[in-house]
Design an enzyme around this catalytic site. Structure first.
Site, short mmCIF file in Angstrom:
data_model
loop_
_atom_site.label_atom_id
_atom_site.label_comp_id
_atom_site.label_asym_id
_atom_site.label_seq_id
_atom_site.Cartn_x
_atom_site.Cartn_y
_atom_site.Cartn_z
N CYS A 43 0.83 -1.21 0.00
CA CYS A 43 0.00 0.00 0.00
C CYS A 43 0.86 1.26 0.00
O CYS A 43 0.66 2.16 -0.80
CB CYS A 43 -0.92 -0.02 1.22
SG CYS A 43 -1.91 1.47 1.35
N CYS A 48 -1.64 1.69 -3.02
CA CYS A 48 -2.62 2.76 -2.81
C CYS A 48 -2.03 4.16 -2.81
O CYS A 48 -2.51 5.06 -3.50
CB CYS A 48 -3.33 2.60 -1.47
SG CYS A 48 -3.35 0.98 -0.73
N LYS A 51 -0.03 5.38 -6.01
CA LYS A 51 -1.04 5.36 -7.07
C LYS A 51 -1.94 6.58 -6.98
O LYS A 51 -2.18 7.29 -7.95
CB LYS A 51 -1.85 4.05 -6.95
CG LYS A 51 -2.94 3.81 -7.93
CD LYS A 51 -4.31 4.28 -7.52
CE LYS A 51 -4.86 3.95 -6.19
NZ LYS A 51 -5.56 2.71 -6.00
N TYR A 178 -9.52 -3.12 -10.98
CA TYR A 178 -9.36 -1.72 -10.60
C TYR A 178 -7.96 -1.20 -10.92
O TYR A 178 -7.81 -0.04 -11.33
CB TYR A 178 -9.75 -1.48 -9.13
CG TYR A 178 -8.73 -1.92 -8.09
CD1 TYR A 178 -7.83 -1.01 -7.55
CD2 TYR A 178 -8.69 -3.23 -7.62
CE1 TYR A 178 -6.91 -1.39 -6.59
CE2 TYR A 178 -7.77 -3.62 -6.66
CZ TYR A 178 -6.89 -2.71 -6.15
OH TYR A 178 -5.98 -3.08 -5.21
N GLU A 182 -7.39 2.05 -13.18
CA GLU A 182 -6.76 3.23 -12.56
C GLU A 182 -5.53 3.67 -13.35
O GLU A 182 -5.35 4.86 -13.64
CB GLU A 182 -6.38 2.91 -11.11
CG GLU A 182 -7.61 2.78 -10.22
CD GLU A 182 -7.31 2.38 -8.79
OE1 GLU A 182 -8.18 2.60 -7.93
OE2 GLU A 182 -6.22 1.86 -8.49
N ARG A 199 -9.58 -10.40 -21.14
CA ARG A 199 -10.01 -11.75 -21.55
C ARG A 199 -11.52 -11.84 -21.82
O ARG A 199 -11.97 -12.54 -22.69
CB ARG A 199 -9.68 -12.74 -20.44
CG ARG A 199 -8.34 -13.40 -20.62
CD ARG A 199 -8.17 -14.57 -19.74
NE ARG A 199 -8.82 -14.36 -18.43
CZ ARG A 199 -8.61 -15.11 -17.37
NH1 ARG A 199 -7.80 -16.12 -17.44
NH2 ARG A 199 -9.22 -14.88 -16.23
N HIS A 437 -26.65 22.16 -0.30
CA HIS A 437 -26.80 22.66 -1.67
C HIS A 437 -25.84 23.81 -1.91
O HIS A 437 -25.66 24.63 -1.01
CB HIS A 437 -28.25 23.14 -1.85
CG HIS A 437 -28.53 23.63 -3.23
ND1 HIS A 437 -28.63 22.78 -4.30
CD2 HIS A 437 -28.70 24.90 -3.69
CE1 HIS A 437 -28.87 23.50 -5.39
NE2 HIS A 437 -28.91 24.78 -5.05
N GLU A 442 -25.68 15.90 -2.63
CA GLU A 442 -27.09 16.09 -2.27
C GLU A 442 -28.00 15.15 -3.08
O GLU A 442 -29.11 14.86 -2.66
CB GLU A 442 -27.53 17.55 -2.42
CG GLU A 442 -27.59 18.06 -3.84
CD GLU A 442 -28.03 19.54 -3.91
OE1 GLU A 442 -29.01 19.90 -3.25
OE2 GLU A 442 -27.36 20.32 -4.62
P1 FAD Z 1 1.43 -6.13 1.87
O1 FAD Z 1 1.12 -4.73 2.14
O2 FAD Z 1 1.63 -6.56 0.46
O3 FAD Z 1 2.69 -6.52 2.74
C1 FAD Z 1 3.33 -7.76 2.64
C2 FAD Z 1 4.80 -7.57 2.90
O4 FAD Z 1 5.41 -8.83 3.11
C3 FAD Z 1 5.55 -6.94 1.72
O5 FAD Z 1 6.20 -5.77 2.16
C4 FAD Z 1 6.54 -8.02 1.28
O6 FAD Z 1 7.76 -7.49 0.84
C5 FAD Z 1 6.71 -8.81 2.57
N1 FAD Z 1 7.11 -10.22 2.38
C6 FAD Z 1 6.54 -11.14 1.56
N2 FAD Z 1 7.12 -12.34 1.75
C7 FAD Z 1 8.08 -12.19 2.71
C8 FAD Z 1 9.00 -13.07 3.35
N3 FAD Z 1 9.02 -14.37 3.08
N4 FAD Z 1 9.84 -12.55 4.28
C9 FAD Z 1 9.83 -11.22 4.59
N5 FAD Z 1 8.95 -10.35 4.02
C10 FAD Z 1 8.08 -10.83 3.11
N6 FAD Z 1 -5.95 -1.14 -1.39
C11 FAD Z 1 -6.82 -0.19 -0.96
O7 FAD Z 1 -7.45 -0.35 0.08
N7 FAD Z 1 -6.98 0.99 -1.67
C12 FAD Z 1 -6.29 1.23 -2.81
O8 FAD Z 1 -6.45 2.29 -3.43
C13 FAD Z 1 -5.37 0.24 -3.27
N8 FAD Z 1 -4.64 0.47 -4.38
C14 FAD Z 1 -3.72 -0.46 -4.78
C15 FAD Z 1 -2.96 -0.22 -5.90
C16 FAD Z 1 -2.04 -1.13 -6.34
C17 FAD Z 1 -1.23 -0.83 -7.57
C18 FAD Z 1 -1.86 -2.35 -5.62
C19 FAD Z 1 -0.86 -3.37 -6.09
C20 FAD Z 1 -2.59 -2.62 -4.49
C21 FAD Z 1 -3.54 -1.68 -4.05
N9 FAD Z 1 -4.33 -1.90 -2.92
C22 FAD Z 1 -5.23 -0.96 -2.52
C23 FAD Z 1 -4.24 -3.18 -2.17
C24 FAD Z 1 -3.40 -3.02 -0.91
O9 FAD Z 1 -2.14 -2.51 -1.25
C25 FAD Z 1 -3.28 -4.36 -0.20
O10 FAD Z 1 -4.56 -4.87 0.04
C26 FAD Z 1 -2.53 -4.26 1.12
O11 FAD Z 1 -1.25 -3.71 0.96
C27 FAD Z 1 -2.43 -5.65 1.77
O12 FAD Z 1 -1.66 -5.58 2.94
P2 FAD Z 1 -0.89 -6.87 3.46
O13 FAD Z 1 -0.35 -6.51 4.80
O14 FAD Z 1 -1.75 -8.06 3.35
O15 FAD Z 1 0.29 -7.11 2.42
#
Ligand code: FAD
Length: 448
Positions: A43, A48, A51, A178, A182, A199, A437, A442
């Site tokens: 994020c 997020c 972006k 999305y 975007e 697809r 308004h 509204e």
């Molecule tokens: P992440 O934030 O992905 O964190 C996982 C972390 O684990 C990463 O930093 C990775 O490097 C680390 N990792 C993975 N494997 C290992 C390992 N074995 N050892 C150590 N570290 C590891 N969500 C919204 O709500 N609003 C938005 O506008 C939005 N826009 C987005 C735009 C894009 C382009 C993308 C790709 C995603 C977007 N999302 C958005 C989705 C959002 O980013 C994710 O839902 C959110 O970050 C999920 O959080 P998380 O903690 O599950 O995983």
């Protein structure tokens, strides 16, 4: 002597992992978190946040056009991609620092390495160090899925889109979700010719049909091309350094950049989960119960890796609920009803609750109210772009079960409307509320 090195070892410092680690530490646990890339996760680093900044940057293209009808003359505006990119990446660095500070201020140890599970209560770091923990939290997120086809190595994903050296003149974006829509909006506003290749012939599947049709119509009006029912056959590099893409049902096209936005897969590979018996689903997602516990008693998982709803606020709530359940003595589960969401396209979409189609399939009777309007600003600007708001109500009792919007600032407006829908308010409650308004919002209380 402590039985384990840590009370909690979190793998992944993204939205879910950071919240879970910080709150667990605040509840008194000894916590370490391993991060293989950058603290903050998708994020903050490549999702997020950057972006949305690009969306803001891109939208000035329309503002600069529209402002002329409001009396402004801005001579020869020019756009510098590298400046926007670097300012955005600079802010990402700032946020990355804040996330690290937050963890450290709560006494969470950050380990900048990849980690995997290697035995019962045992994690091994990339440098070979073995660590033990009473509880393990998998918060490894998801990564872009790239479809199989010869030449797919020439394509980029959203990860690389934030770091481009220059704007492509022509980009092909694969996908209909999305992220595809975007980035199509961002590149199109910045002057790149965009072709979306999908697809099926359905974009943004989970959104209301009328709203997604409106986005398609406006996107086409703005010059974005769409190729539906297309599967990649091959991507070739031409002598001129461009990419020639061949696909089913359409002629080949030549572009400067191909971007895959074709879904995201949970990061479970190579984590050692099978070895300790953590059950995975069909997409490789970690299966969890309502308290985010996996099939192994001491291992939990939150966020995108569980593929429940892949959104940051959901991952954060799951992380918080995990910490309160396991270390705060307060079993907490997350409610997945009425989770609002948005698409930051141009114009943006926002939604909460059931689409009209879903409501018709699951409720006895449904009443739908729509407002199809041209925002005042667009009228003066001469911009032929209409907004559409839609309330989907349970015909039995008037309860609003879904709100769907496309138009300027729709996500900002939706956050407040989502509170009303979550609280179970009725169409009558909306009608009883006096309008502000003149606003676009509204329309929500004036539909008849
Ligand atoms: P992440 O934030 O992905 O964190 C996982 C972390 O684990 C990463 O930093 C990775 O490097 C680390 N990792 C993975 N494997 C290992 C390992 N074995 N050892 C150590 N570290 C590891 N969500 C919204 O709500 N609003 C938005 O506008 C939005 N826009 C987005 C735009 C894009 C382009 C993308 C790709 C995603 C977007 N999302 C958005 C989705 C959002 O980013 C994710 O839902 C959110 O970050 C999920 O959080 P998380 O903690 O599950 O995983």
């Amino acid at each position: 002597m402590a039985e384990y090195d840590y009370d909690l070892f979190t793998i992944g410092a993204g939205s879910g992992g950071v919240r879970a680690s910080r709150v667990s530490a605040a509840h008194g646990a000894k916590v370490a978190v391993a991060e293989e890339y950058r603290v903050g996760g998708t994020c903050v680093i490549r999702g997020c946040v950057p972006k949305k900044m690009l969306v803001y940057g891109a939208h000035f293209a329309e503002d600069l056009e529209d402002c002329q009808k409001f009396g402004w003359t801005v001579e020869n505006p020019t756009f510098d991609w590298v400046k926007l990119r670097d300012n955005v990446l600079g802010d990402v660095d700032r946020l990355n620092g804040l996330y690290k500070d937050t963890l450290e201020n709560h006494g969470v140890e950050i380990i900048h390495q990849r980690a995997r599970i290697t035995g019962d209560h045992e994690i091994t770091l990339a440098d070979g160090t073995a660590i033990t923990a009473r509880h393990i939290l998998i918060a490894t997120g998801a990564r872009p899925h790239v479809p199989q086809c010869p030449g797919n190595e020439y394509g980029i994903t959203s990860n690389e889109a934030f770091h481009l050296d220059k704007l492509p003149e022509r980009i092909l974006i694969a996908g209909g979700g999305y992220i595809a829509n975007e980035f199509a909006g961002i590149f199109n506003e910045l002057g790149t010719h965009v072709t979306i290749v999908n697809r099926s012939d359905t974009l943004l599947r989970q959104y209301d049909e009328q709203v997604r049709d409106r986005l398609l119509q406006i996107s086409m009006m703005k010059g974005i091309d769409f190729k539906f029912h297309a599967e990649f056959k091959e991507i070739e590099k031409t002598d001129a350094g461009c990419l020639r893409v061949s696909m089913t049902n359409h002629d080949d096209i030549e572009v400067d950049c191909v971007m895959f936005a074709t879904g995201r897969v949970p990061n479970t590979e190579g984590l050692g989960l099978e070895q300790v018996g953590v059950e995975l689903g069909d997409k490789g997602e970690v299966k969890v119960d309502r308290f985010s516990k996996t099939s192994v008693d001491y291992i939990y998982a939150v966020g995108d890796v569980t593929d429940r709803i892949q959104l940051t606020p959901v991952a954060i709530r799951e992380g918080q609920a995990f910490a309160d359940t396991v270390f705060g003595n307060e079993p907490t589960s997350v409610s997945y009803d009425h989770v609002p969401s948005a698409v930051f396209s141009h114009p943006p979409i926002a939604a909460v609750g059931m689409t009209e189609g879903e409501a018709r399939n699951s409720l006895g009777t449904v009443k739908v109210y729509t407002s199809d309007f041209r925002p005042m600003k667009n009228v003066v600007a001469g911009r032929n772009e209409r907004g559409l708001y839609k309330l989907v109500c349970d015909g039995e009792n008037g309860r609003i079960v879904g709100v769907h919007m496309i138009g300027p600032d729709a996500p900002e407006i939706m956050q407040a409307a989502a509170v009303a829908v979550k609280a179970g308010l009725t169409k009558q409650d909306f009608d009883n509320t006096v309008a502000i308004h003149p606003t676009m919002a509204e329309e929500l209380v004036l539909m008849r």
